[in-house]
Design a protein around this motif. Structure first.
Motif, mmCIF file in Angstrom:
data_model
loop_
_atom_site.group_PDB
_atom_site.id
_atom_site.type_symbol
_atom_site.label_atom_id
_atom_site.label_comp_id
_atom_site.label_asym_id
_atom_site.label_seq_id
_atom_site.Cartn_x
_atom_site.Cartn_y
_atom_site.Cartn_z
ATOM 1 N N GLN A 1 -4.532 26.604 -19.042
ATOM 2 C CA GLN A 1 -4.645 25.151 -18.966
ATOM 3 C C GLN A 1 -6.057 24.690 -18.650
ATOM 4 N N LYS A 2 -6.781 25.448 -17.818
ATOM 5 C CA LYS A 2 -8.001 24.888 -17.245
ATOM 6 C C LYS A 2 -9.289 25.434 -17.843
ATOM 7 N N THR A 3 -9.255 26.645 -18.412
ATOM 8 C CA THR A 3 -10.534 27.210 -18.831
ATOM 9 C C THR A 3 -10.803 26.910 -20.296
ATOM 10 N N ARG A 4 -12.075 27.105 -20.633
ATOM 11 C CA ARG A 4 -12.520 26.868 -21.998
ATOM 12 C C ARG A 4 -11.825 27.850 -22.961
ATOM 13 N N ILE A 5 -11.801 29.109 -22.549
ATOM 14 C CA ILE A 5 -11.175 30.121 -23.408
ATOM 15 C C ILE A 5 -9.689 29.819 -23.569
ATOM 16 N N GLY A 6 -9.070 29.363 -22.475
ATOM 17 C CA GLY A 6 -7.652 29.028 -22.535
ATOM 18 C C GLY A 6 -7.385 27.939 -23.556
ATOM 19 N N ARG A 7 -8.274 26.939 -23.559
ATOM 20 C CA ARG A 7 -8.101 25.861 -24.541
ATOM 21 C C ARG A 7 -8.247 26.396 -25.956
ATOM 22 N N ALA A 8 -9.241 27.287 -26.120
ATOM 23 C CA ALA A 8 -9.442 27.884 -27.438
ATOM 24 C C ALA A 8 -8.193 28.661 -27.855
ATOM 25 N N LEU A 9 -7.601 29.382 -26.895
ATOM 26 C CA LEU A 9 -6.383 30.151 -27.185
ATOM 27 C C LEU A 9 -5.281 29.230 -27.668
ATOM 28 N N ARG A 10 -5.133 28.097 -26.970
ATOM 29 C CA ARG A 10 -4.059 27.189 -27.377
ATOM 30 C C ARG A 10 -4.350 26.585 -28.744
ATOM 31 N N ALA A 11 -5.629 26.352 -29.012
ATOM 32 C CA ALA A 11 -5.988 25.815 -30.322
ATOM 33 C C ALA A 11 -5.620 26.813 -31.416
ATOM 34 N N VAL A 12 -5.946 28.082 -31.174
ATOM 35 C CA VAL A 12 -5.623 29.112 -32.165
ATOM 36 C C VAL A 12 -4.121 29.195 -32.364
ATOM 37 N N ALA A 13 -3.391 29.068 -31.247
ATOM 38 C CA ALA A 13 -1.936 29.145 -31.343
ATOM 39 C C ALA A 13 -1.404 28.019 -32.216
ATOM 40 N N ASP A 14 -2.025 26.844 -32.104
ATOM 41 C CA ASP A 14 -1.547 25.713 -32.898
ATOM 42 C C ASP A 14 -1.804 25.917 -34.376
ATOM 43 N N SER A 15 -3.026 26.258 -34.715
ATOM 44 C CA SER A 15 -3.336 26.465 -36.130
ATOM 45 C C SER A 15 -4.589 27.303 -36.264
ATOM 46 N N HIS A 16 -4.460 28.424 -36.963
ATOM 47 C CA HIS A 16 -5.617 29.291 -37.156
ATOM 48 C C HIS A 16 -6.732 28.576 -37.891
ATOM 49 N N LYS A 17 -6.361 27.877 -38.951
ATOM 50 C CA LYS A 17 -7.388 27.280 -39.810
ATOM 51 C C LYS A 17 -8.141 26.189 -39.074
ATOM 52 N N ALA A 18 -7.370 25.325 -38.387
ATOM 53 C CA ALA A 18 -8.015 24.229 -37.663
ATOM 54 C C ALA A 18 -8.931 24.787 -36.582
ATOM 55 N N ALA A 19 -8.488 25.843 -35.907
ATOM 56 C CA ALA A 19 -9.310 26.432 -34.860
ATOM 57 C C ALA A 19 -10.600 26.986 -35.448
ATOM 58 N N LEU A 20 -10.482 27.663 -36.574
ATOM 59 C CA LEU A 20 -11.671 28.204 -37.228
ATOM 60 C C LEU A 20 -12.638 27.087 -37.579
ATOM 61 N N SER A 21 -12.099 25.968 -38.052
ATOM 62 C CA SER A 21 -12.963 24.909 -38.558
ATOM 63 C C SER A 21 -13.718 24.211 -37.436
#
Lengths: 316, 358
Positions: A182-202
């Motif tokens: 919930q709180k760290t930068r990497i954690g946010r990135a992890l959740r972004a990847v979980a939501d959508s690989h493509k969007a996270a990559l972009s």
């Protein structure tokens, strides 16, 4: 017959509450361990969509590495640190060799690849550390041992200290993971990847880094589960079958939910122990091997996506 | 040059829709059948027949059954060994109850018992999909294995808890028990496998197979097109379990001779799933390729080390075999995710247009 199934077990429960508490406690403890294994699954499934069958063997492998290093003369805490390094190397290797070439393949192919990983790790672990069961180095790691007996409800209930420690460590770990997510930068990135690989990559998140991080996190969880499990029985490859119990746990909680893994683990653990203790004798015992799957199945018939899973929406 | 279809004209729709539209394929199949039915039993050694060919055929049949379910209908199953066990135990009970009836009849009949159990555990498939369904089949696997251990009636209250194939004859010659010749056992297995493969081929090329594939590709779309999901999925479960059950019966009666419940453990299920995936999901010939690779590879590896002059312990070889199999599975998936059958298709296509690239 009906009396034996529907009434007698509850009469027994009411008649001997101390036994009930003991059974509940045993169930909760094994539930915590199932939950720890399931947690590793969930971490990887969330971030990479891979159904990581190798999580069970990673638990064994981590524990074996720890014990094996200790037996080679490495001090316990150094061995622990070295095991973490090994798990990190494993995560890097998995990402490089398995995940990167297989990116964007169908789920079942990735699932099979983790099967291959399982076989490889079994062979590798046995080759390096031998196939014999080993005792976990509980005392050397400073984990408590012994039993606390509590007089309650007209009987005696015993709590293994190591079980209490396991529950505490598991809760700390879950809390840490929650904060991390919930709180760290990497954690946010992890959740972004979980939501959508493509969007996270972009938006500039490196999938490869994220995968290494989740696999390493899953490795750490595996190590914790391995230590706890090893302390309860011993470190051997038989644990791999037990790790399959994480599947009904996952299904019950939903593949993508961390709280689901915990609650699912506890439900399965308790249900299994109570079922074995009170209903098992009716059919000759040993129902622990399959009861968990039937409990999960019963839940699934009402909620096909698991208790905490995201609602499955199907479109043409 | 040899594999060229020039001059082969299709003059009817029937010829166009044939399973083997190219003449060379038909000749090739005839040659393979001839080799399998005549040359192998005539010239093969007892070791080749009983330790390589029979297991290979049995595994191929089980893989075929799983492929019908997982590859063609898209329902992931991890309970294959359990269904195989149902077949084996059903056959054992039947042949000990009615010893006068021919064993072949009971081997085929035991498939129906396994099909019934398969339908029962396939029922949740209407509501549960994908990996969630794997849990339902795992429930089947563990529950059935528990039954094989805990219900003494299934193994006729044996002290050992194992089932043993009683001596049965075919045309006056024993096909089970210690006096059965490998040649005869091989021929019986081969005949049954060939027959069932032919039936499977007809199934998947017909209406049933097309509706299975429609369900696999997208079940909601299939439903909208008028395919009734429940009967289709359950039929897939039934047929798949039938094949697995027959494979299990063959395994115990014509290969092992006796079996303990551990034979039908979860690792056996995984092994067969490997075969299906390595061979190619949704391909009949792939099941045979997969069985040959996964079963044959450890045998080859085990004989490879002595040949290279390396003296390593048996345990080490075992471990290295595990590692190599694991690495090969990953390697295969990276190189060709659609399995050996896809490589086979590519080779055939290349041969057809050779020397041109396309």
């Amino acid at each position: 017959m009906l009396y034996n199934i529907f009434i007698d077990p509850f009469v027994q429960m009411a008649g001997a509450p101390d036994l009930l508490v003991q059974a509940l406690w045993d169930g909760l403890v094994s539930g915590v361990l199932y939950a720890l294994i399931a947690l590793g699954f969930v971490l990887i499934f969330k971030a990479s969509g891979v159904f990581n069958f190798a999580q069970g063997i990673m638990v064994v492998f981590a524990a074996l590495t720890l014990v094996g290093l200790y037996e080679k003369g490495v001090p316990a805490y150094v061995a622990l640190a070295l095991t973490l390094v090994v798990m990190f190397l494993l995560a890097v290797a998995v990402e490089r060799v398995v995940l990167r070439p297989l990116v964007n393949q169908p789920d079942i192919i990735l699932f099979m690849a983790t099967f291959g990983l399982t076989y490889f790790l079994i062979g590798f672990g046995e080759l390096v550390f031998g196939g014999n069961p080993k005792a976990m180095i509980t005392a050397q790691l400073g984990l408590p041992r012994g039993v606390i007996d509590v007089e309650m409800l007209g009987g005696r209930v015993s709590f293994q200290k190591i079980d209490i420690a396991a529950a505490v460590i598991a809760s700390i770990m879950v809390a840490a993971l929650a904060v991390f997510f919930q709180k760290t930068r990497i954690g946010r990135a992890l959740r972004a990847v979980a939501d959508s690989h493509k969007a996270a990559l972009s938006v500039g998140i490196s999938l490869n880094q994220i995968w290494v991080i989740v696999w390493f996190a899953a490795g750490v969880v595996a190590l914790a589960a391995g230590i706890m499990w090893g302390a309860r029985s011993e470190v051997s490859f038989a644990l791999e079958i037990v790790a399959l119990k994480a599947l009904p746990v996952l299904v019950l909680g939903g593949f993508t939910s961390v709280p689901g893994a915990i609650v699912g683990g506890l439900i399965i653990g308790v249900g299994e122990k109570l079922g074995e203790f009170y209903w098992g004798p009716l059919v000759g015992g040993g129902i622990e091997t399959w009861l968990a799957y039937f409990i999960a199945l019963a839940f699934l018939l009402f909620r096909p996506q698991g208790l905490f899973g995201e609602k499955i929406i199907e479109r043409i | 040059m040899l594999y060229r279809e020039t001059g082969q004209f299709k003059t009817s729709y029937k010829a166009d829709m044939a399973v083997f539209p190219i003449r060379q394929d038909r000749i090739g199949l005839a040659v393979i059948l001839l080799l399998a039915f005549v040359a192998t039993p005539l010239f093969g050694s007892a070791f080749l027949l009983s330790a390589v060919m029979i297991p290979l055929l049995v595994f191929a049949l089980a893989a075929l059954g799983l492929n019908l379910l997982t590859g063609y209908t898209g329902q992931l199953s991890l309970g294959t060994a359990g269904f195989m066990g149902v077949g084996a135990y059903a056959c054992y009970k039947l042949t000990t109850f009615f010893p006068e009836v021919n064993l072949i009849v009971w081997i085929l009949a035991s498939g129906f018992f396994s099909a019934a159990v398969g339908v029962l555990f396939g029922l949740p498939s209407l509501r549960i999909k994908g990996f969630y369904l794997a849990v339902a089949t795992l429930a089947a696997q563990f529950f059935l294995q528990w039954c094989f251990i805990r219900i003494p009636w299934l193994y006729n209250n044996n002290v050992s808890g194992a089932i043993e194939a009683p001596v049965r004859t075919l045309f006056g010659m024993p096909i089970t028990g210690p006096h059965a010749t490998p040649e005869l056992r091989y021929l019986v297995v081969l005949s049954i496998v060939a027959l069932l493969t032919w039936i499977a081929s007809n199934l998947v090329h017909g209406r049933v197979g097309r509706s299975w594939m429609a369900v696999r590709d997208m079940d909601i779309a299939a439903e909208l097109m008028g395919i009734r999901l429940l009967p289709t999925k359950l039929l897939a479960f039934a047929v798949s379990s039938f094949y697995c059950g027959v494979a299990g019966a063959l395994m115990v009666f014509l290969w092992y001779g006796s079996a303990e419940p551990e034979v039908f453990s979860i690792s056996q299920s995984f092994l067969i799933l490997f075969m299906v995936i390595i061979g190619g999901l949704g391909s009949l010939i792939g099941s045979f390729f997969g069985a040959a690779l996964i079963y044959g590879l450890p045998i080859v590896l085990k004989s490879l080390f002595p040949m290279l002059g390396l003296s390593v312990g048996a345990a080490t070889i075992e471990h290295i075999t595990f590692m190599v199999v694991g690495a090969m599975i990953i390697g295969f998936l990276i190189v060709e995710p659609h399995g050996l059958a896809s490589i086979w298709r590519t080779i055939k296509q290349k041969l057809r247009v050779w020397p041109f690239p396309y």
